[in-house]
Each structure stands twice: as C-alpha cells, then as structure tokens.
Design a protein around this motif. Structure first.
Motif, mmCIF file in Angstrom:
data_model
loop_
_atom_site.group_PDB
_atom_site.id
_atom_site.type_symbol
_atom_site.label_atom_id
_atom_site.label_comp_id
_atom_site.label_asym_id
_atom_site.label_seq_id
_atom_site.Cartn_x
_atom_site.Cartn_y
_atom_site.Cartn_z
ATOM 1 N N PHE A 129 10.477 -1.344 -7.287
ATOM 2 C CA PHE A 129 11.163 -0.932 -8.513
ATOM 3 C C PHE A 129 10.241 -0.097 -9.387
ATOM 4 O O PHE A 129 10.664 0.918 -9.975
ATOM 5 C CB PHE A 129 11.642 -2.160 -9.294
ATOM 6 N N ASN A 130 8.994 -0.511 -9.478
ATOM 7 C CA ASN A 130 8.009 0.189 -10.312
ATOM 8 C C ASN A 130 7.837 1.646 -9.873
ATOM 9 O O ASN A 130 7.610 2.531 -10.694
ATOM 10 C CB ASN A 130 6.667 -0.540 -10.236
ATOM 11 N N ALA A 131 7.981 1.886 -8.559
ATOM 12 C CA ALA A 131 7.858 3.254 -8.041
ATOM 13 C C ALA A 131 9.153 4.036 -8.234
ATOM 14 O O ALA A 131 9.136 5.192 -8.658
ATOM 15 C CB ALA A 131 7.482 3.213 -6.563
ATOM 16 N N LEU A 180 2.519 9.513 -5.927
ATOM 17 C CA LEU A 180 3.167 10.763 -5.529
ATOM 18 C C LEU A 180 4.366 11.083 -6.419
ATOM 19 O O LEU A 180 4.571 12.235 -6.816
ATOM 20 C CB LEU A 180 3.625 10.676 -4.068
ATOM 21 N N LEU A 181 5.147 10.074 -6.746
ATOM 22 C CA LEU A 181 6.321 10.302 -7.595
ATOM 23 C C LEU A 181 5.914 10.699 -9.011
ATOM 24 O O LEU A 181 6.582 11.500 -9.659
ATOM 25 C CB LEU A 181 7.205 9.051 -7.617
ATOM 26 N N THR A 191 2.784 2.229 -16.146
ATOM 27 C CA THR A 191 2.825 3.347 -15.191
ATOM 28 C C THR A 191 4.001 4.292 -15.446
ATOM 29 O O THR A 191 3.890 5.494 -15.207
ATOM 30 C CB THR A 191 2.916 2.809 -13.756
ATOM 31 N N THR A 192 5.130 3.767 -15.920
ATOM 32 C CA THR A 192 6.318 4.615 -16.090
ATOM 33 C C THR A 192 6.072 5.724 -17.099
ATOM 34 O O THR A 192 6.264 6.906 -16.811
ATOM 35 C CB THR A 192 7.526 3.768 -16.528
ATOM 36 N N ILE A 193 5.622 5.363 -18.296
ATOM 37 C CA ILE A 193 5.394 6.387 -19.321
ATOM 38 C C ILE A 193 4.181 7.241 -18.961
ATOM 39 O O ILE A 193 4.157 8.444 -19.235
ATOM 40 C CB ILE A 193 5.237 5.737 -20.725
ATOM 41 N N ALA A 194 3.174 6.631 -18.321
ATOM 42 C CA ALA A 194 1.998 7.411 -17.918
ATOM 43 C C ALA A 194 2.380 8.472 -16.893
ATOM 44 O O ALA A 194 1.846 9.584 -16.899
ATOM 45 C CB ALA A 194 0.929 6.488 -17.335
ATOM 46 N N THR A 199 0.842 -1.212 0.000
ATOM 47 C CA THR A 199 0.000 0.000 0.000
ATOM 48 C C THR A 199 0.872 1.254 0.000
ATOM 49 O O THR A 199 0.630 2.201 -0.767
ATOM 50 C CB THR A 199 -0.911 0.014 1.244
ATOM 51 N N PHE A 200 1.897 1.253 0.865
ATOM 52 C CA PHE A 200 2.799 2.412 0.951
ATOM 53 C C PHE A 200 3.445 2.710 -0.402
ATOM 54 O O PHE A 200 3.488 3.867 -0.847
ATOM 55 C CB PHE A 200 3.873 2.136 2.014
ATOM 56 N N TRP A 201 3.940 1.670 -1.071
ATOM 57 C CA TRP A 201 4.657 1.892 -2.333
ATOM 58 C C TRP A 201 3.713 2.245 -3.481
ATOM 59 O O TRP A 201 4.113 2.933 -4.425
ATOM 60 C CB TRP A 201 5.513 0.674 -2.681
ATOM 61 N N LEU A 202 2.458 1.828 -3.387
ATOM 62 C CA LEU A 202 1.485 2.259 -4.408
ATOM 63 C C LEU A 202 1.193 3.754 -4.273
ATOM 64 O O LEU A 202 1.124 4.480 -5.269
ATOM 65 C CB LEU A 202 0.189 1.446 -4.286
#
Length: 683
Positions: A625-627, A74-75, A268-271, A66-69
């Motif tokens: 990593f995704n974040a 935020l990032l 998510t990265t490009i979005a 949850t925290f990393w989502l």
C-alpha cells in the motif's frame, strides 16, 4: 492519447528517468527517499544471503518486501520525472523557433541607413537592426523607430498578431517572432544565449527552481520525522531482543521487519510527491503562458492577501465606449446624436468608432448614407478637439474646458445647464465629451469605461479568499470612485504616479501584507521590484520585465488573478498531501506494530483492529500500500488539489476532513483488501 498529459511516449520517458534517478548522487536531495533506497539496498543484500543459506529468514517475505521497497523508490522517481518531462516537452517546441536568421544590422542609427546582412548569432547587445514585413525578428530588443504588427505565436501560442511600436509601453519584441506588417528599427537588448527564449528553454530543461521557504520548512520536518523513526526502529530492535530474553516468546524483529516498519512510518508519500508538486506548479503556469522566474514567486502568489490592479486593461477593457447622448439648450436628442455622429466621421480612435456605432444604431443610419466630402479637423494637443467641416457647417467634439474656450473665442454662448450635465457624467465615472455645431453646443456624449466581463465576480471570488483588491489608476478621484464601486473593488488609488505605486507597495508590506501587482511600463519597474509577486507583461518594457518575477506571455494584466489561484492551489495541494501522508502513517501503525511484536508481547494484539492473522502478509500488505499510494496520488500532485474560493478557516476544515479523515480510513480499507488478495493468490 499519444501527446496528452499522460501519453504513452511521455510515460515511457518518465519510466526511463525513474531508473536514472536511482543514482544515489541524484537521489540524495530527497533525504526520505534516499533512506528508503538505502533500506532497499540492505534488504537486497539480506535476500541474497538468505537465498544462499548464509542467514535464516522467511525468504519469500524478504524477497517481496525488497521488491516493493525498490518499487517505492521508482514510483517516487517516476512522479518527479513525469513532472519534469511535461515541462521539457514545451522546451523542445520552443527550440524549434530558436534558429539562426539573417539580420539587417544598421551601420547608423537611422531607418534609411545602409545595413550589413549578418547572422543573428553575431548580434550583440546595443546593435540596431532593421526588420521589415515578413522578416523574423533576429533577437530580443526594443523598438526605437516605427510600428509593426507582430505574430508572437512562436512564444505565446496566440495566433492573432499584436501591435508593437516605439515610444510606448508596448515596444518590446522577442527573437523568433515575425513581423506581419510594418517596418521597425530594433535595438538588441540581449546577447546570444541570453535571450528570453534561451532563459525559458534553460529553465524548463533543467527544472531549475529554488526551493521556497515553505518547501524548505516542510523538508526539515520530513527529515526530522525520518530521523526520529530511524531512532525508533533501531530501539525497536533492541526492545524486541530484550522482550524475547525476558519473556522467552517469539524472535527478535528481523531486519526485513525493521525496514518495512521504517519505510511505512516514514513520511514517504509526501516526500515522494513534494518535488512533483513544485515542478508541476511551474508547469501549470507555463501552460497558462506565464513564465515563473522563481519558485518563491509561485508560492508567494498562494499567500497573497493584497492585489494591486491597474484599471485600464485589467478591470476595464481599456477603450472608453459611448454610452449615452444628452442634449443641452433647445436642441433635441436626435440633433445631439446626429452632431456627435458627423463630428466622429473621421475619428479612427476606439472612442470615435464607438460614438459612430451607437449613433448609427440609434438613428438607424447606414454607413453609405453619411457625407463623403468632408474636411477633417484632426485632434491636436493644443486644441484638445477634433471634428469635420461639411456643407458649410463646422462640427467639433472635445473636452469641456477646450470646448468652452473655443465657443467663447468664436462668439458663441454656453447653455446654462452644460456644466451641471458635465459634472453629473463625471460623477458617474464616465468621461464627458461636448459636441458642437457651428457656434452652438448641441449636447454631451458620455464615454464609459466598460468593465471586463466577469471581473466583478472574480473580484468577489478574491474577497472570499481573504484577498483585498486595490485599483490603481491615473484617473481623477470621482471617476476612479465610480469605477471601483461598479467593479466591486475594495479600495482605489487615483491620480497615481510611479512613486505613489512604490510607496503603496512598501506601506502595505510594512503592515504585514503579501503584495502582488502587474505592470508593463518603465514607470512600473520600481513597484514591481518591491512587490512580493510581480507580473510583467511580455509586451512591456525591458525594465518592467527585469523587475518582475513572473512574465505573462499573453500580456493580459488580469492573468494575475489566475496566478493567485494557481499559487493557492499549489499550497493547498502540498498541505493536503502532507495531511494525507501523516494520516496514512497513523493507520499503518496499527498494522505494522501489532504484526511485528504481538508474538513477543501478546497484549499489543489489541492494536490489530483489522484482525490480520498472518504477520508477514500483514506487513507486506502495508508495504505494498505504501508503494501504490504514490502513483495513485501522482495525478493529484501534477494537476493540483481541488481549490475553492472560501475563507481559509473553512478551507482548513474541509481539507482536514477530506485528506485527514480520508488518510486514516483509506489505508485500513486498502491494506485489508491487499491482505485478502495476497491470501487468495498465495493460498
């Protein structure tokens, strides 16, 4: 580095903006990240229920996921907020110049007319104001009387004052700039709140930028992929329940696993970085003193394959310079140089000054050795000659046709080789200027258009990009051909009139080209309005600026070459990050899927090529990593991907290797490292 691109104050403001953008009403414009936020909300509820004992689950895993989502969202917001704030910082500096000043509003359209002193906020379109030395120009307008030296540092940042004068293509002035010398009458062309400075500030502050066709197409792709992955995740839940019932192994995929799977597989990265790329593109142009009036123009600049370049001021310096003295008849080289020098003593034009400079250097003559008491014969449209009379002798210089008529009229004769010399100079692309002493033609001065330094290399660079350059000039075909050959231009149009420019743009567009051009005059407005990328000079006429979609505050026509590079860099950045994002998803697939289902379906453990034993730590590593990849790539989104002037097919292969292959390898390495770090700290 307090005020740098990533200064502390700027980062703090961007962080605050990141939390503000968590408002779903702000985030909905980015469907992918909006979906991630919804997932984070669902997991937050799930975590609370598990913590209170209402649901079974792995509490630490749900909590950290949850925290990393939330951090992912935020990032993403941070990248967009940072790009916006960098632009708004410029808006704040512009606001300091937007102050009310007292204006001298004329009662009659005459420079010596009585005037009333009024606030600049009371001026309206069409009003005439008198601006004198030391005055601040009270509003946007066009000079209708007089000339002045204007300090435009308030807008362009350039400290050197520039000349603005009535009746020329350099008659436009901007409110907030200062008259250093001169006295002018300005016709106001914009009401308060509608000035060029107002538009710039408003555009930067609101980051008002329409999405380009490519952006919209990419957004449709991202939304489609997100929808597909959402369906996949929902079916994954059903499939896992079916496998548990039929095999009797494991447990159905939890909501936490499903959310992690969705977030890691969605683009998510490009979005996250797409809004930052677009806004940063405008900001990078602002930093080059170019105002983009539409995002479409920046993107079109990246697709340009034909550039229409004006010769004077773009390819050449704009002032013809003396390059050679050629004696004719029985006269010596020294006589030719001396005659040209004396004839140019009173000539204050750049051409005249260049003749004097070259002649004095050639003969070794000092300025204090030149005659002082001379009678000046000024240039007139009728005679097409100028010169002086000194010590009983008459010195003249002018065009061949004018000198020929003059010599024959006063009873002189023309050297037989004169016409041949004049023709040879013209064939070489230079302008012949015939010099005369009394009744004799002494020689010819060759005036050459001097190429801008490095222009040939820049045009070659454009050719490597696959862009065709076409020079447009009012010169005769012989001169135009010589300049085009020397500069390395692909093609040229000589003796061009306004309708020729417009027809050329239309013809090229019909052939499928994306056309860019520059202009500063009213006669350029039709072609600028037609061109895909139209760059108007800030010092040009109101008509030219209104027809363009990009305004160059420095009024440097060669800036078009920089604009094309920024546009192409922006497209390359978007393509590179899209490639990297999709490649990332492939790598994360080999982490998430085996971790989620191998307890139920052991055969899928073959996909676990990283050999990550703890499925919860493996999934969490992928989520982390995704974040983290978002802030890691934010500087690239803001600065732009490395762009080289090479053929498009080579550039495609280069980016595929760097961002495609790199996008597959990087997640494997990073996720493995994160996995071991978690194991090390957690034990």
């Amino acid at each position: 580095m307090k005020n740098g691109a990533f200064g502390r104050d700027l980062l703090v403001k961007a962080l605050y903006g990141s939390f503000k953008k968590l408002n779903p009403l702000d985030l909905w414009h980015n469907p992918v990240m909006f979906s991630v936020e919804l997932g984070a909300i669902v997991l937050t509820v799930e975590f609370v229920l598990e913590a209170l004992g209402y649901k079974k689950g792995v509490l630490w895993f749900t909590g950290w996921t949850t925290f990393w989502l939330w951090l992912t969202v935020l990032l993403s917001n941070f990248a967009e907020s940072l790009s916006e704030i960098r632009g708004k910082a410029r808006a704040e500096s512009l606001k300091s110049y937007k102050t009310a000043v007292m204006a001298k509003k004329l009662r009659e359209p005459l420079p010596d007319s009585p005037y009333d002193t009024v606030s600049s906020t009371d001026l309206r379109k069409g009003d005439l104001v008198l601006v004198e030395e030391g005055d601040i120009i009270p509003g946007d307008g066009e000079i209708v009387e007089g000339a002045a030296l204007v300090n435009e540092a308030a807008v362009t940042g350039e400290s050197a004052p520039v000349i603005r004068e009535a009746g020329s293509d350099r008659n436009a002035v901007i409110g907030g700039t200062k008259v250093v010398a001169g006295r002018i009458v300005v016709k106001i062309t914009a009401n308060p709140g509608e000035t060029f400075l107002d538009k710039m500030i408003g555009m930067i502050e609101t980051a008002k930028r329409r999405k380009t066709p490519n952006e919209r197409a990419l957004e449709v792709l991202l939304v489609s992929l997100t929808a597909i992955f959402l369906v996949v995740v929902l079916n994954f839940r059903v499939l896992s329940e079916y496998l548990v019932r039929t095999t009797g192994r494991g447990e159905p995929a939890s909501i936490t696993i499903l959310m992690a799977l969705f977030v890691c597989l969605a683009p998510t990265t490009i979005a996250a970085l797409l809004p930052a790329i677009g806004i940063a593109g405008m900001d990078r142009l602002f930093r080059r003193n170019v105002v983009a009036l539409s995002g479409r123009a920046i993107e079109a600049a990246g697709d340009v394959n034909v550039l229409l370049l004006d010769k004077t001021g773009t390819i050449t310096l704009g002032n013809r310079m003396a390059s050679e003295f050629i004696p004719v008849g029985n006269h010596t080289f020294e006589e030719c140089v001396h005659t040209a020098m004396i004839a140019s003593i009173a000539d204050e034009t750049p051409e005249g000054k260049s003749i004097m400079e070259l002649a004095k250097k050639t003969l070794g003559v000092r300025s204090d050795a030149l005659p002082k008491n001379v009678k000046v014969i000024p240039f007139t449209p009728e005679t097409k000659m100028s010169g002086v009379e000194v010590d009983g002798h008459s010195y003249r210089k002018g065009a061949f046709s004018a000198v020929k008529e003059y010599i024959l009229r006063i009873g002189g004769t023309l050297p037989p080789e004169l016409e041949r010399v004049v023709g040879r100079i013209a064939m070489s692309g230079a302008t012949p200027l015939v010099v005369v002493k009394d009744k004799e033609v002494v020689g010819v001065v060759a005036l050459k258009d001097v190429l801008k330094e490095g222009i040939k290399a820049r045009l070659a660079k454009l050719r490597n990009m696959g862009i065709k350059s076409i020079m447009i000039t009012g010169d005769n075909p012989l001169t135009a051909s010589a300049i085009a050959k020397e500069a390395g231009v692909d093609d040229f149009v000589a003796e061009a009139k306004p309708e020729d420019k417009l027809n050329l743009v239309r013809d090229l567009q019909k052939q499928g080209y994306i056309v860019a051009m520059t202009g500063d005059g009213t006669n350029d407005a039709p072609a600028l309005a037609q061109a895909d990328v139209a760059v108007a000079m800030n010092a040009g006429t109101q008509a030219a600026r209104e027809a363009a979609n990009l305004i160059d505050l420095d009024s440097d026509p060669s800036k078009l070459l920089d604009i094309v590079e920024v546009g192409k860099s922006m497209l390359i950045t978007r393509g590179a990050l899209t490639t990297f994002s999709i490649a990332n998803d492939i790598a994360k697939y080999f982490v998430i899927v085996p971790s989620a289902v191998s307890p139920i379906f052991p055969h899928l453990d073959k996909l676990n090529i990283l050999r990550l034993e703890d499925p919860y730590v493996a999934v969490l590593s992928a989520v982390i990593f995704n974040a983290l990849i978002i802030p890691a790539l934010t500087p690239l989104a803001l600065k732009g991907a490395f762009y080289r002037a090479v053929a498009p097919d080579k550039l495609f292969v280069y980016n595929l290797l760097i961002y495609g292959v790199g996008g597959v390898i990087a997640p494997f390495v990073a996720i493995k490292l994160i996995y071991h770090l978690i194991e090390f700290f957690v034990g």
